[in-house]
Design a protein around this motif. Sequence first.
Motif, PDB file in Angstrom:
ATOM      1  N   ASP A 123     -14.914 -79.693  59.526  1.00 17.99           N
ATOM      2  CA  ASP A 123     -15.673 -80.944  59.618  1.00 17.99           C
ATOM      3  C   ASP A 123     -16.161 -81.455  58.272  1.00 17.99           C
ATOM      4  O   ASP A 123     -16.741 -82.528  58.205  1.00 17.99           O
ATOM      5  CB  ASP A 123     -16.900 -80.744  60.515  1.00 17.99           C
ATOM      6  N   ASP A 133     -14.383 -77.632  53.608  1.00 18.95           N
ATOM      7  CA  ASP A 133     -13.334 -77.162  54.512  1.00 18.95           C
ATOM      8  C   ASP A 133     -11.930 -77.436  53.965  1.00 18.95           C
ATOM      9  O   ASP A 133     -11.038 -76.605  54.113  1.00 18.95           O
ATOM     10  CB  ASP A 133     -13.487 -77.796  55.897  1.00 18.95           C
ATOM     11  N   ASP A 137     -19.217 -74.053  63.095  1.00 16.65           N
ATOM     12  CA  ASP A 137     -20.384 -74.925  63.094  1.00 16.65           C
ATOM     13  C   ASP A 137     -20.001 -76.367  62.795  1.00 16.65           C
ATOM     14  O   ASP A 137     -19.421 -76.658  61.755  1.00 16.65           O
ATOM     15  CB  ASP A 137     -21.399 -74.419  62.073  1.00 16.65           C
ATOM     16  N   LYS A 138     -20.300 -77.221  63.728  1.00 15.46           N
ATOM     17  CA  LYS A 138     -20.037 -78.655  63.644  1.00 15.46           C
ATOM     18  C   LYS A 138     -18.550 -79.001  63.823  1.00 15.46           C
ATOM     19  O   LYS A 138     -18.124 -80.110  63.566  1.00 15.46           O
ATOM     20  CB  LYS A 138     -20.610 -79.265  62.346  1.00 15.46           C
ATOM     21  N   THR A 139     -17.750 -78.001  64.234  1.00 12.08           N
ATOM     22  CA  THR A 139     -16.346 -78.260  64.596  1.00 12.08           C
ATOM     23  C   THR A 139     -16.110 -77.766  66.034  1.00 12.08           C
ATOM     24  O   THR A 139     -15.960 -78.573  66.939  1.00 12.08           O
ATOM     25  CB  THR A 139     -15.381 -77.576  63.613  1.00 12.08           C
TER      26      THR A 139
HETATM   27 MG    MG Z   1     -18.639 -76.672  59.644  1.00 13.63          MG
END
Ligand code: MG
Length: 378
Positions: free
Chosen positions: A83, A88, A162-164
């Motif tokens: 994300d 990333d 996290d957040k994906t």
């Molecule tokens: Mg993340």
Amino acid sequence: MDVFGRSTVSEFVGDRIVYRNLEALDARLPRLAEVRQQAGLEQGPVPRKQDPVYPQVIVHLLQAARRLDAPDAAIQRLVYLGDTRLADASAFLSLCKAGGWPGVGFIGSESSGPAVTEVSQMDDQVWLVVSNRWAAVRDLEKVCAEHGLALDAGTALVIDMDKTAIGARGRNAQVIDQARVDAVQDTVSGALGDAFDPTDFRKIYDLLNQPEFHPFTADNQDYLAYICLVLGSGMFELDDLVASVRSGQMRSFDQFIREVDARQDDLLPALMPLHQEIFKSVQAGDPTPFKRFRRNEYLSTVGRMGELDDGLAVEQLLKGEIVITAEVRALALDWGGRGVLTFCLSDKPDEASIPTPELAGKGYLPIHRTETHVVGSD
Ligand SMILES: [Mg+2]
């Protein structure tokens, strides 16, 4: 968008996950010290995403995970879901390089307005898809096919958690952040007792959490929680501290905690044991020295998973709960069924992700095994 019942991240990755300590939750996989030995890497502090050793450790774990269920296969290509454009995409590229693999990476961050999905080439045989729709993960199969990348036992699908996989960026990520802020607040108010002022706390946290202060806080939430605690106790004034950071007099968290330590007599007596514990951990090089805060973060995170009633509107779930990203889950289940190895990476400290033995005894589970709603587009 719709709700697709409840599930867990482990439904599509099993225990093939590492949190920040890089100790795989699947006990059959080698420990970090063994990985380093087997891969000919030096022992040392746990590598972070940007360290050159990090991709080598993950590549080794992926190959070991592959051998567990497909002894004759070896990973030959990589698909990565994340994300964050910078962190990333560069982690993905470094994994491809370390493995000698071609790959396709996906960076998602939902926003309103027209859907925009762009494919670019990062390197020889390495492509990146960036989209403002999580639903665009479905395009990955086509992108892989165009570049001759098969989806079978030779493919690893690495998913940032996290957040994906949970708390999708642009859609649900604010609940993950809220869980962390609440944990800082609970920890600081618990330690300060009657001396705690929520308005002051918010002012201190929101200001020092800004990128301008990252050189001072090292963008480390444990450090920030400790700083909020000390300021909340009245030992330092916020304005004075901000001025000395801006003038360059206060240069680092290390300098700050040493100063507190040198002025121990001014510390609220109730904070003394906590200060000493954190000071000792910082001196020992522990990047997550504020254990009480991280345990609270674990509780406030799992406390926001699967807690709301079934049948609530999508908007309410996205506002109040950390949910699984339906599109990511569907892709992982589909590809996993075709033999692709799924593996999850989380940057969350282990103390904020895995219950203590005492909590585990009460039925608490690691984040990836904690049930929550699945939300996304069909
Ligand atoms: Mg993340």
